[in-house]
Scaffold this active site. Structure first.
Site, PDB file in Angstrom:
ATOM      1  N   CYS A 112      -2.339   8.795   3.083  1.00 22.92           N
ATOM      2  CA  CYS A 112      -2.061   8.306   1.725  1.00 22.92           C
ATOM      3  C   CYS A 112      -3.162   8.679   0.758  1.00 22.92           C
ATOM      4  CB  CYS A 112      -1.882   6.797   1.758  1.00 22.92           C
ATOM      5  SG  CYS A 112      -3.325   5.948   2.406  1.00 22.92           S
TER       6      CYS A 112
ATOM      7  N   GLU B 235       0.886  -1.175   0.000  1.00 23.89           N
ATOM      8  CA  GLU B 235       0.000   0.000   0.000  1.00 23.89           C
ATOM      9  C   GLU B 235       0.912   1.210   0.000  1.00 23.89           C
ATOM     10  OE1 GLU B 235      -3.190  -0.362  -0.121  1.00 23.89           O
ATOM     11  OE2 GLU B 235      -3.505  -2.429   0.483  1.00 23.89           O
TER      12      GLU B 235
HETATM   13  P1  NAD Z   1       8.755   4.488   4.268  1.00 26.07           P
HETATM   14  O1  NAD Z   1       8.652   3.600   3.081  1.00 26.07           O
HETATM   15  O2  NAD Z   1       9.988   5.266   4.467  1.00 26.07           O
HETATM   16  O3  NAD Z   1       8.531   3.659   5.611  1.00 26.07           O
HETATM   17  C1  NAD Z   1       7.407   2.840   5.814  1.00 26.07           C
HETATM   18  C2  NAD Z   1       7.790   1.690   6.721  1.00 26.07           C
HETATM   19  O4  NAD Z   1       8.769   0.892   6.059  1.00 26.07           O
HETATM   20  C3  NAD Z   1       8.420   2.121   8.041  1.00 26.07           C
HETATM   21  O5  NAD Z   1       7.980   1.253   9.065  1.00 26.07           O
HETATM   22  C4  NAD Z   1       9.907   1.921   7.788  1.00 26.07           C
HETATM   23  O6  NAD Z   1      10.656   1.692   8.952  1.00 26.07           O
HETATM   24  C5  NAD Z   1       9.872   0.671   6.926  1.00 26.07           C
HETATM   25  N1  NAD Z   1      11.062   0.432   6.111  1.00 26.07           N
HETATM   26  C6  NAD Z   1      12.005   1.313   5.714  1.00 26.07           C
HETATM   27  N2  NAD Z   1      12.949   0.681   4.976  1.00 26.07           N
HETATM   28  C7  NAD Z   1      12.591  -0.623   4.909  1.00 26.07           C
HETATM   29  C8  NAD Z   1      13.120  -1.780   4.277  1.00 26.07           C
HETATM   30  N3  NAD Z   1      14.256  -1.713   3.563  1.00 26.07           N
HETATM   31  N4  NAD Z   1      12.470  -2.951   4.414  1.00 26.07           N
HETATM   32  C9  NAD Z   1      11.312  -3.026   5.112  1.00 26.07           C
HETATM   33  N5  NAD Z   1      10.750  -1.969   5.734  1.00 26.07           N
HETATM   34  C10 NAD Z   1      11.374  -0.780   5.629  1.00 26.07           C
HETATM   35  O7  NAD Z   1       7.466   5.412   4.187  1.00 26.07           O
HETATM   36  P2  NAD Z   1       7.148   6.702   5.065  1.00 26.07           P
HETATM   37  O8  NAD Z   1       7.742   7.876   4.393  1.00 26.07           O
HETATM   38  O9  NAD Z   1       7.484   6.451   6.472  1.00 26.07           O
HETATM   39  O10 NAD Z   1       5.555   6.740   4.939  1.00 26.07           O
HETATM   40  C11 NAD Z   1       4.879   7.618   4.132  1.00 26.07           C
HETATM   41  C12 NAD Z   1       4.510   6.943   2.819  1.00 26.07           C
HETATM   42  O11 NAD Z   1       3.571   5.903   3.084  1.00 26.07           O
HETATM   43  C13 NAD Z   1       3.829   7.877   1.854  1.00 26.07           C
HETATM   44  O12 NAD Z   1       4.336   7.649   0.559  1.00 26.07           O
HETATM   45  C14 NAD Z   1       2.366   7.457   1.931  1.00 26.07           C
HETATM   46  O13 NAD Z   1       1.616   7.742   0.779  1.00 26.07           O
HETATM   47  C15 NAD Z   1       2.503   5.989   2.161  1.00 26.07           C
HETATM   48  N6  NAD Z   1       1.275   5.448   2.736  1.00 26.07           N
HETATM   49  C16 NAD Z   1       0.495   4.635   1.968  1.00 26.07           C
HETATM   50  C17 NAD Z   1      -0.712   4.141   2.478  1.00 26.07           C
HETATM   51  C18 NAD Z   1      -1.630   3.276   1.645  1.00 26.07           C
HETATM   52  O14 NAD Z   1      -2.536   2.669   2.196  1.00 26.07           O
HETATM   53  N7  NAD Z   1      -1.449   3.205   0.332  1.00 26.07           N
HETATM   54  C19 NAD Z   1      -1.088   4.468   3.777  1.00 26.07           C
HETATM   55  C20 NAD Z   1      -0.261   5.304   4.523  1.00 26.07           C
HETATM   56  C21 NAD Z   1       0.932   5.787   4.002  1.00 26.07           C
END
Ligand code: NAD
Length: 518
Positions: A290, A256
């Site tokens: 999001c 997501e």
């Molecule tokens: P991010 O991808 O930096 O982090 C998200 C999660 O992934 C965190 O828990 C982080 O620690 C983890 N992570 C980081 N590197 C990783 C790796 N190599 N392997 C596994 N996990 C890892 O995202 P963010 O900036 O923290 O969140 C915001 C983003 O999330 C925005 O782009 C937003 O649109 C998206 N989002 C999407 C939805 C949806 O339902 N589509 C909902 C909420 C947020």
């Protein structure tokens, strides 16, 4: 002086931290409250070994849990919903301290936690029921499709709605008979832990839902390497990395991801409602959702009435910190997000965009506050036109007609959410032309998001798979077909010459061709 973090009871935070699976002596880390930068409790910095230990424990607990009747599992989720409602004030406090969101946004998140778990609890038995299907030889072949748990599900959640996105995916996975290991974002561990605590109080076996805290870049790989399915919510960039790793292991995943969600205001829209809808759609949760809206396409015939009204309403949005109900919008959640917002606004303005509302940081309110901002005249090549801002910034663009609005809405690699304002019938017709996993007609995002019986997720760069609804629960199960054959075999009868068998089968194929398609 009292800090934002002081709002949370230190004893509660210490107890919540014990829910993390970590070997004794791990270094501790704390995040900062966005309202004032004060440090919020401490959780262990987990290692790959801790992830593997959490996976081992959850797998050990899973077999007994999966053997319980679905109704038993669902009762735990219903008790959890009751606890969420009872403890809503404490949960809102944790959310506000960790994310800096306004009280109303924290309330909406808590409501979502209760509603999504409630939906899963009430519908899981129906979705998971074994189903009879049509057999190869009617009456003689009897296939039944069973839903078996995947086994162990990993959940990786972000910081923007850190309680809802941890629990809305963990609960269906648990009700499907799985164990879960959850990795919340490093900024918001307590929002996830507070919900996990209530699940355990509601009767969930403690080891069945493991939590590991620390950096995604360290814990992500061992998490993916030890699960049977992964639910990832976060940025498109990280989603790709995680999905690639799942692909190499041939384990399923849902991703997501981000969006650049459009709102279309057509000439026959109710403009007063559309203004309020745009304010909620663009600026709820400080634009850090999001599904929130970042690009507004307004039909020429109503542009000069709609846009000034929206700008005026945006200027009146009540911005503020604290734990009362007066603010409509709170702080941005972290420095990185604040920097993206200020850079997107500055780049657009330098390239000639006009600021219709907001446009400035508000250090007088706190280090990470930024005004809700409306930009007009944004050229196509500045970042705010194409990249996700994930903050309180929206662009407005005049379009000739609905066709141009749809064309421009679709001019993005993303496809998460869209919003169309028109008559209900025309809005639904226009929605069919939009490439997005959810389209809200006469609402920004909440109609689709809060319809928990309907799937939600992204097309294109916005992701893979769906959460919510039947789709969300079935995604954490494996379909297993058990086909029982009675009487005649599905092959030549004993002693039957094979050429005769082939003639009989050919005649049967011709006959079956006449059976109407169901
Ligand atoms: P991010 O991808 O930096 O982090 C998200 C999660 O992934 C965190 O828990 C982080 O620690 C983890 N992570 C980081 N590197 C990783 C790796 N190599 N392997 C596994 N996990 C890892 O995202 P963010 O900036 O923290 O969140 C915001 C983003 O999330 C925005 O782009 C937003 O649109 C998206 N989002 C999407 C939805 C949806 O339902 N589509 C909902 C909420 C947020």
């Amino acid at each position: 002086m009292t800090t934002a973090a002081d709002r949370l009871d230190a004893g509660l935070l210490t107890r919540l931290a014990t829910l993390v699976t970590a070997a004794p002596g791990r270094p501790r880390q704390s995040s900062r409250a966005p309202f004032d930068g004060s440090p919020v409790g401490e959780v262990p910095t987990c290692t790959a070994d801790d992830v593997r230990e959490a996976q081992r424990r959850a797998r050990a607990a899973q077999a007994e849990w999966a053997a319980r009747p679905v109704a038993d599992r669902c009762r735990v989720a219903l008790r959890f919903c009751d606890l969420v409602v009872q403890r809503r004030n404490e949960l809102m406090d944790v959310l506000q301290v960790e994310t800096g969101k306004a009280r109303v946004s924290a309330f909406e998140e808590v409501v979502d936690v209760a509603r999504s778990a409630g939906y899963a609890a009430r519908s899981a038995a129906r979705h998971l029921r074994s189903e009879r299907r049509r057999g190869a030889l009617p009456g003689l072949t009897r296939p039944v499709v069973h839903r078996r748990p995947k086994g162990l599900v990993g959940v990786v959640s972000p910081w923007d709605t850190p309680m809802a996105l941890a629990v809305s995916d963990a609960v269906p996975a648990l009700l499907g008979g799985n164990g879960v290991v959850l990795k919340p974002d490093a900024q918001t561990p307590f929002s996830a832990l507070a919900a996990v605590d209530l699940l355990v109080r509601a009767g969930l076996p403690r080891e069945l839902l493991g939590v590991v805290t620390g950096r995604g870049s360290v814990l992500g790989a061992p998490l993916v390497d030890g699960v049977d399915h992964l639910v990832f919510t976060g940025s498109t960039a990280t989603g790709r990395t995680v999905a690639e790793r799942c692909g190499r292991r041939l384990v399923s995943c849902s991703a997501e991801l981000g969006g650049k969600n459009p709102m279309l205001v057509l000439a026959d829209a109710d403009l007063d409602r559309a203004v309020e809808g745009a304010v909620r759609g663009c600026f709820s949760n400080g634009g850090q959702l999001c599904m929130h809206l970042e690009r507004l396409y307004v039909e020429d015939a109503v542009y000069d009435r709609f846009v000034p009204a929206l700008a005026e309403r945006t200027r009146r949005i009540r911005l503020g910190g604290g734990f009362g109900w007066d603010a409509e919008m709170g702080s941005l959640a972290n420095r990185a997000q604040f920097d993206v917002v200020t850079r997107h606004v500055a780049d657009a303005v330098a390239a000639g965009a006009r600021v219709l509302a907001g446009g400035r940081p508000r250090p007088d309110l706190g280090p990470l506050f930024h005004e809700p901002t409306l930009l007009e005249g944004v050229g196509g090549d500045v970042p705010v036109a194409r990249e996700e801002t994930f903050g309180p910034v929206a662009t407005v663009t005049r379009v000739r007609d609905a066709d141009e609005a749809v064309r421009r809405a679709n001019d993005t690699p993303y496809g998460l959410n869209a919003s169309v304002w028109s008559t209900p019938r025309r809005g639904a017709a226009v929605a069919a032309g939009i490439r997005a996993g959810t389209v809200n007609v006469n609402e920004g995002y909440a109609a689709a998001w809060a319809s928990h019986d309907a799937p939600m997720g992204g097309m294109g760069d916005s992701g893979l798979g769906r959460r919510h609804g039947r789709e969300g629960i079935l995604a954490v199960t494996e379909a297993q077909t058990v086909a029982v054959q009675r009487g005649l075999p599905l092959g030549p009868l004993p002693g039957m010459p094979l050429d005769r068998y082939a003639r009989v089968m050919t005649a049967a194929l011709r006959l079956l061709r006449r059976v109407p398609v169901a």
